[in-house]
Write a protein that holds these residues in place. Structure first.
Motif, PDB file in Angstrom:
ATOM      1  N   TYR A  85      30.027  49.804 -92.791  1.00 53.82           N
ATOM      2  CA  TYR A  85      28.653  49.328 -92.684  1.00 53.82           C
ATOM      3  C   TYR A  85      28.652  47.823 -92.929  1.00 53.82           C
ATOM      4  O   TYR A  85      29.677  47.245 -93.282  1.00 53.82           O
ATOM      5  N   LEU A  86      27.511  47.187 -92.764  1.00 53.06           N
ATOM      6  CA  LEU A  86      27.357  45.751 -92.943  1.00 53.06           C
ATOM      7  C   LEU A  86      26.899  45.479 -94.380  1.00 53.06           C
ATOM      8  O   LEU A  86      25.764  45.789 -94.738  1.00 53.06           O
ATOM      9  N   GLY A  87      27.778  44.940 -95.192  1.00 49.29           N
ATOM     10  CA  GLY A  87      27.455  44.679 -96.595  1.00 49.29           C
ATOM     11  C   GLY A  87      26.402  43.596 -96.756  1.00 49.29           C
ATOM     12  O   GLY A  87      26.421  42.577 -96.066  1.00 49.29           O
ATOM     13  N   LEU A 128      33.765  66.649 -94.796  1.00 50.15           N
ATOM     14  CA  LEU A 128      33.324  65.900 -93.617  1.00 50.15           C
ATOM     15  C   LEU A 128      33.541  64.399 -93.822  1.00 50.15           C
ATOM     16  O   LEU A 128      33.194  63.856 -94.873  1.00 50.15           O
ATOM     17  N   HIS A 129      34.082  63.750 -92.813  1.00 53.11           N
ATOM     18  CA  HIS A 129      34.335  62.311 -92.855  1.00 53.11           C
ATOM     19  C   HIS A 129      33.238  61.542 -92.120  1.00 53.11           C
ATOM     20  O   HIS A 129      32.624  62.054 -91.186  1.00 53.11           O
ATOM     21  N   ASP A 130      33.032  60.299 -92.535  1.00 54.11           N
ATOM     22  CA  ASP A 130      32.230  59.330 -91.775  1.00 54.11           C
ATOM     23  C   ASP A 130      30.779  59.745 -91.548  1.00 54.11           C
ATOM     24  O   ASP A 130      30.189  59.421 -90.521  1.00 54.11           O
ATOM     25  N   VAL A 131      30.164  60.447 -92.500  1.00 53.84           N
ATOM     26  CA  VAL A 131      28.747  60.777 -92.339  1.00 53.84           C
ATOM     27  C   VAL A 131      27.852  59.625 -92.802  1.00 53.84           C
ATOM     28  O   VAL A 131      26.660  59.631 -92.507  1.00 53.84           O
ATOM     29  N   ALA A 132      28.416  58.653 -93.476  1.00 50.62           N
ATOM     30  CA  ALA A 132      27.687  57.443 -93.867  1.00 50.62           C
ATOM     31  C   ALA A 132      28.312  56.267 -93.125  1.00 50.62           C
ATOM     32  O   ALA A 132      29.504  56.020 -93.231  1.00 50.62           O
ATOM     33  N   GLY A 133      27.498  55.554 -92.368  1.00 49.02           N
ATOM     34  CA  GLY A 133      28.003  54.409 -91.615  1.00 49.02           C
ATOM     35  C   GLY A 133      28.776  54.817 -90.374  1.00 49.02           C
ATOM     36  O   GLY A 133      28.667  55.939 -89.898  1.00 49.02           O
ATOM     37  N   ASN A 134      29.510  53.899 -89.827  1.00 46.60           N
ATOM     38  CA  ASN A 134      30.318  54.024 -88.606  1.00 46.60           C
ATOM     39  C   ASN A 134      29.443  54.134 -87.363  1.00 46.60           C
ATOM     40  O   ASN A 134      29.322  53.186 -86.624  1.00 46.60           O
ATOM     41  N   VAL A 135      28.850  55.299 -87.089  1.00 43.71           N
ATOM     42  CA  VAL A 135      27.906  55.419 -85.966  1.00 43.71           C
ATOM     43  C   VAL A 135      26.736  56.305 -86.371  1.00 43.71           C
ATOM     44  O   VAL A 135      26.900  57.252 -87.142  1.00 43.71           O
ATOM     45  N   PHE A 136      25.551  55.990 -85.857  1.00 44.89           N
ATOM     46  CA  PHE A 136      24.424  56.910 -85.981  1.00 44.89           C
ATOM     47  C   PHE A 136      24.798  58.191 -85.253  1.00 44.89           C
ATOM     48  O   PHE A 136      25.543  58.168 -84.265  1.00 44.89           O
ATOM     49  N   GLU A 137      24.248  59.323 -85.691  1.00 49.34           N
ATOM     50  CA  GLU A 137      24.531  60.602 -85.052  1.00 49.34           C
ATOM     51  C   GLU A 137      23.233  61.265 -84.609  1.00 49.34           C
ATOM     52  O   GLU A 137      22.270  61.356 -85.364  1.00 49.34           O
ATOM     53  N   ASP A 170      27.187  48.106 -87.931  1.00 53.79           N
ATOM     54  CA  ASP A 170      26.554  46.786 -87.986  1.00 53.79           C
ATOM     55  C   ASP A 170      25.147  46.875 -88.567  1.00 53.79           C
ATOM     56  O   ASP A 170      24.286  46.078 -88.249  1.00 53.79           O
ATOM     57  N   ASN A 171      24.930  47.880 -89.414  1.00 53.94           N
ATOM     58  CA  ASN A 171      23.647  48.051 -90.084  1.00 53.94           C
ATOM     59  C   ASN A 171      23.916  48.109 -91.586  1.00 53.94           C
ATOM     60  O   ASN A 171      25.011  48.466 -92.010  1.00 53.94           O
TER      61      ASN A 171
END
Length: 200
Positions: A85-87, A128-137, A170-171
């Motif tokens: 994510y964007l810090g 589950l991996h990557d449920v926060a950040g990376n891409v919206f789902e 990028d959010n």
């Protein structure tokens, strides 16, 4: 886009000999395969064994990984060691531990910011991996306000926008919270949006 994700779920179901979930008629006889169809709750075979998008309620329960009342799948703070994510530690000082800016993990092929490879961060309590950040789902639900209640809600009956969950590379940290939800036009595709298929 959302329609492509739903059609992909049906195609994968058929390929694996499973019963498709999405149809274009209330009798659930015409499998959804082409076009941009605003499938209704009545056109979903909820008991089918095929692939589908999670409902918004299912997505949030899965994202929390068994934790209750926490901002993120692992607790109340976030850092770039835990998600892409964007810090912005100045704006979200209460829970963003940064560092500020884009996560360099997304610099695959020399570009940054971008998505990170699946499984780059530790799994949540449900594995589950990557449920926060990376891409919206994408989720199944039409975007409704307030968020649908009940024991297993399927969302609003109608609408014009579908639900996105999870945040993206990028959010900021706010959108990576388990409770964060945002609407999006189902016919639009973005490089910050993906999906996660589920099985009943």
């Amino acid at each position: 886009n959302w329609y492509d994700c739903v059609k992909w779920c049906n195609a994968r179901s058929e390929r694996e000999g499973k019963t498709p979930v999405y149809y274009t008629d209330d009798a659930q006889t015409l499998v959804y395969k082409t076009g941009n169809v605003n499938v209704t709750n009545a056109q979903v075979k909820w008991t089918a064994n095929g692939y589908r998008l999670p409902t918004e309620a299912e997505w949030e329960k899965a994202a929390r990984g068994g934790l209750s009342g926490k901002r993120f799948p692992w607790g109340d703070t976030i850092s770039q060691k835990q998600a892409n994510y964007l810090g912005n530690t100045g704006l979200y000082a209460a829970y963003d531990q940064g560092p500020d800016g884009s996560n360099p993990i997304g610099a695959v092929g020399g570009t940054s910011p971008a998505t990170s490879p699946a499984g780059s961060f530790a799994a949540n309590g449900y594995g589950l991996h990557d449920v926060a950040g990376n891409v919206f789902e994408w989720c199944w639900d039409w975007y409704g306000t307030p968020y649908a209640g009940g024991t297993d809600p399927h969302g609003a009956a109608t609408g014009t926008l579908r639900v996105l969950r999870g945040g993206y590379w990028d959010n900021d940290a706010s959108s990576a919270r388990c409770a964060y939800r945002t609407p999006s036009i189902p016919g639009t595709a973005f490089n910050v949006v993906g999906f996660r298929a589920v099985l009943a």
